[in-house]
Design a protein around this motif. Structure first.
Motif, PDB file in Angstrom:
ATOM      1  N   MET A   1       0.827  -1.214   0.000  1.00 47.66           N
ATOM      2  CA  MET A   1       0.000   0.000   0.000  1.00 47.66           C
ATOM      3  C   MET A   1       0.859   1.261   0.000  1.00 47.66           C
ATOM      4  O   MET A   1       0.599   2.201  -0.715  1.00 47.66           O
ATOM      5  CB  MET A   1      -0.925  -0.012   1.216  1.00 47.66           C
ATOM      6  CG  MET A   1      -1.836   1.225   1.301  1.00 47.66           C
ATOM      7  SD  MET A   1      -3.003   1.327  -0.090  1.00 47.66           S
ATOM      8  CE  MET A   1      -4.119  -0.015   0.352  1.00 47.66           C
ATOM      9  N   ASN A   2       1.921   1.214   0.829  1.00 50.25           N
ATOM     10  CA  ASN A   2       2.831   2.373   0.888  1.00 50.25           C
ATOM     11  C   ASN A   2       3.499   2.629  -0.452  1.00 50.25           C
ATOM     12  O   ASN A   2       3.724   3.758  -0.852  1.00 50.25           O
ATOM     13  CB  ASN A   2       3.885   2.160   1.974  1.00 50.25           C
ATOM     14  CG  ASN A   2       3.302   2.274   3.370  1.00 50.25           C
ATOM     15  OD1 ASN A   2       2.267   2.890   3.561  1.00 50.25           O
ATOM     16  ND2 ASN A   2       3.946   1.658   4.347  1.00 50.25           N
ATOM     17  N   LYS A   3       3.851   1.513  -1.154  1.00 50.27           N
ATOM     18  CA  LYS A   3       4.494   1.658  -2.463  1.00 50.27           C
ATOM     19  C   LYS A   3       3.538   2.308  -3.465  1.00 50.27           C
ATOM     20  O   LYS A   3       3.939   3.144  -4.272  1.00 50.27           O
ATOM     21  CB  LYS A   3       4.940   0.294  -2.970  1.00 50.27           C
ATOM     22  CG  LYS A   3       5.656   0.367  -4.325  1.00 50.27           C
ATOM     23  CD  LYS A   3       6.101  -0.995  -4.812  1.00 50.27           C
ATOM     24  CE  LYS A   3       7.310  -1.471  -4.002  1.00 50.27           C
ATOM     25  NZ  LYS A   3       7.881  -2.711  -4.581  1.00 50.27           N
ATOM     26  N   ILE A   4       2.255   1.906  -3.381  1.00 47.30           N
ATOM     27  CA  ILE A   4       1.257   2.478  -4.291  1.00 47.30           C
ATOM     28  C   ILE A   4       1.108   3.974  -4.045  1.00 47.30           C
ATOM     29  O   ILE A   4       1.072   4.786  -4.978  1.00 47.30           O
ATOM     30  CB  ILE A   4      -0.108   1.771  -4.114  1.00 47.30           C
ATOM     31  CG1 ILE A   4      -0.003   0.315  -4.577  1.00 47.30           C
ATOM     32  CG2 ILE A   4      -1.203   2.504  -4.893  1.00 47.30           C
ATOM     33  CD1 ILE A   4      -1.248  -0.498  -4.320  1.00 47.30           C
ATOM     34  N   VAL A   5       1.033   4.360  -2.766  1.00 45.96           N
ATOM     35  CA  VAL A   5       0.910   5.776  -2.416  1.00 45.96           C
ATOM     36  C   VAL A   5       2.134   6.553  -2.882  1.00 45.96           C
ATOM     37  O   VAL A   5       2.026   7.651  -3.439  1.00 45.96           O
ATOM     38  CB  VAL A   5       0.722   5.932  -0.896  1.00 45.96           C
ATOM     39  CG1 VAL A   5       0.777   7.414  -0.513  1.00 45.96           C
ATOM     40  CG2 VAL A   5      -0.605   5.322  -0.449  1.00 45.96           C
ATOM     41  N   LYS A   6       3.305   5.939  -2.658  1.00 47.61           N
ATOM     42  CA  LYS A   6       4.552   6.593  -3.048  1.00 47.61           C
ATOM     43  C   LYS A   6       4.609   6.822  -4.564  1.00 47.61           C
ATOM     44  O   LYS A   6       4.951   7.907  -5.037  1.00 47.61           O
ATOM     45  CB  LYS A   6       5.737   5.745  -2.595  1.00 47.61           C
ATOM     46  CG  LYS A   6       7.087   6.343  -2.942  1.00 47.61           C
ATOM     47  CD  LYS A   6       8.223   5.447  -2.458  1.00 47.61           C
ATOM     48  CE  LYS A   6       9.584   6.047  -2.820  1.00 47.61           C
ATOM     49  NZ  LYS A   6      10.685   5.167  -2.372  1.00 47.61           N
ATOM     50  N   THR A   8       2.111   6.918  -6.621  1.00 47.67           N
ATOM     51  CA  THR A   8       1.078   7.885  -6.998  1.00 47.67           C
ATOM     52  C   THR A   8       1.562   9.303  -6.790  1.00 47.67           C
ATOM     53  O   THR A   8       1.364  10.184  -7.631  1.00 47.67           O
ATOM     54  CB  THR A   8      -0.196   7.646  -6.176  1.00 47.67           C
ATOM     55  OG1 THR A   8      -0.674   6.319  -6.413  1.00 47.67           O
ATOM     56  CG2 THR A   8      -1.285   8.642  -6.564  1.00 47.67           C
ATOM     57  N   LEU A   9       2.208   9.548  -5.655  1.00 46.02           N
ATOM     58  CA  LEU A   9       2.738  10.880  -5.368  1.00 46.02           C
ATOM     59  C   LEU A   9       3.818  11.284  -6.366  1.00 46.02           C
ATOM     60  O   LEU A   9       3.879  12.434  -6.809  1.00 46.02           O
ATOM     61  CB  LEU A   9       3.292  10.919  -3.937  1.00 46.02           C
ATOM     62  CG  LEU A   9       2.252  10.829  -2.813  1.00 46.02           C
ATOM     63  CD1 LEU A   9       2.953  10.718  -1.460  1.00 46.02           C
ATOM     64  CD2 LEU A   9       1.340  12.048  -2.834  1.00 46.02           C
ATOM     65  N   ILE A  10       4.665  10.310  -6.719  1.00 46.89           N
ATOM     66  CA  ILE A  10       5.744  10.599  -7.677  1.00 46.89           C
ATOM     67  C   ILE A  10       5.159  10.962  -9.040  1.00 46.89           C
ATOM     68  O   ILE A  10       5.560  11.942  -9.680  1.00 46.89           O
ATOM     69  CB  ILE A  10       6.692   9.381  -7.805  1.00 46.89           C
ATOM     70  CG1 ILE A  10       7.489   9.192  -6.521  1.00 46.89           C
ATOM     71  CG2 ILE A  10       7.643   9.566  -8.997  1.00 46.89           C
ATOM     72  CD1 ILE A  10       8.324   7.925  -6.488  1.00 46.89           C
ATOM     73  N   LEU A  11       4.172  10.147  -9.475  1.00 43.39           N
ATOM     74  CA  LEU A  11       3.543  10.425 -10.764  1.00 43.39           C
ATOM     75  C   LEU A  11       2.817  11.767 -10.757  1.00 43.39           C
ATOM     76  O   LEU A  11       2.846  12.516 -11.740  1.00 43.39           O
ATOM     77  CB  LEU A  11       2.563   9.303 -11.112  1.00 43.39           C
ATOM     78  CG  LEU A  11       3.192   7.960 -11.521  1.00 43.39           C
ATOM     79  CD1 LEU A  11       2.112   6.901 -11.678  1.00 43.39           C
ATOM     80  CD2 LEU A  11       3.964   8.113 -12.821  1.00 43.39           C
ATOM     81  N   SER A  12       2.175  12.072  -9.644  1.00 42.69           N
ATOM     82  CA  SER A  12       1.476  13.353  -9.527  1.00 42.69           C
ATOM     83  C   SER A  12       2.455  14.514  -9.600  1.00 42.69           C
ATOM     84  O   SER A  12       2.200  15.527 -10.271  1.00 42.69           O
ATOM     85  CB  SER A  12       0.695  13.413  -8.209  1.00 42.69           C
ATOM     86  OG  SER A  12      -0.311  12.419  -8.174  1.00 42.69           O
TER      87      SER A  12
END
Length: 203
Positions: A1-6, A8-12
């Protein structure tokens, strides 16, 4: 889950930065592009009415009213894009440059500037935008074709495939009748607008 959030933030963050950079590039290049387009337009004006000292764009052009004038004359595939007054050295109006966009081209829209003296003489035409077939319709941008309209005082032009003589006759481009028709109609639309709106009249 943390990897997904990370991720997502990078892509954003990448998207935001890229968007900001694109916006910055647009703002930096906007003015030079507009200036280049204006220079090209003025050059076209000078090509079709070489004797004019300056040109002033008519800001009162009513596109809808112009469209009605053309439709009443039987032209439904063209728009009056711009009208500029051509002034002589004393500041008097010596003619007009009428820019017409034809939607009847084979390869897309064709935008043409038409120089018309106050007595109704077409002094020349110049292509502002054209993307017809190479070796066929693109020949409309060549002097041999454009010069057929030059220094002609007629009510309207029509094209011929048989070499018919007459100041109002334009030799059709071989294999490019659609392009020939589009350009001829566009020039005729400029004449219609000149004759009916700008107070001109063919002799």
């Amino acid at each position: 889950m943390n990897k997904i959030v990370k991720n997502t933030l990078i892509l954003s963050a990448i998207t935001i930065v890229a968007g900001c950079l694109l916006g910055l590039v647009y703002e930096i290049t906007k003015a030079p592009i507009e200036q280049a387009q204006e220079n090209a337009k003025q050059e076209a004006y000078k090509t079709v009415l070489a004797d004019a000292a300056e040109f002033t764009v008519d800001d009162t052009l009513d596109a809808a009213a112009a469209a009605n004038v053309l439709q009443e004359a039987g032209y439904t595939g063209d728009d009056i894009a711009e009208v500029a007054k051509a002034l002589d050295a004393s500041g008097a109006v010596m003619g007009y440059v009428i820019t017409v966009t034809s939607h009847e081209g084979y390869g897309g829209d064709i935008k043409i500037s038409v120089g018309i003296l106050s007595d109704g003489t077409v002094k020349g035409i110049e292509m502002l935008e054209i993307s017809e077939t190479a070796g066929l319709g693109m020949k409309a941008a060549e002097d041999d074709f454009k010069n057929q309209f030059k220094d002609k005082q007629v009510e309207k032009f029509s094209y011929t495939k048989s070499g018919e003589d007459g100041d109002d006759k334009i030799d059709a481009l071989s294999g490019a009748t659609i392009t020939t028709n589009a350009v001829t109609n566009a020039v005729d639309c400029a004449l219609v607008y000149f004759q009916n709106v700008l107070g001109g009249s063919a002799q």
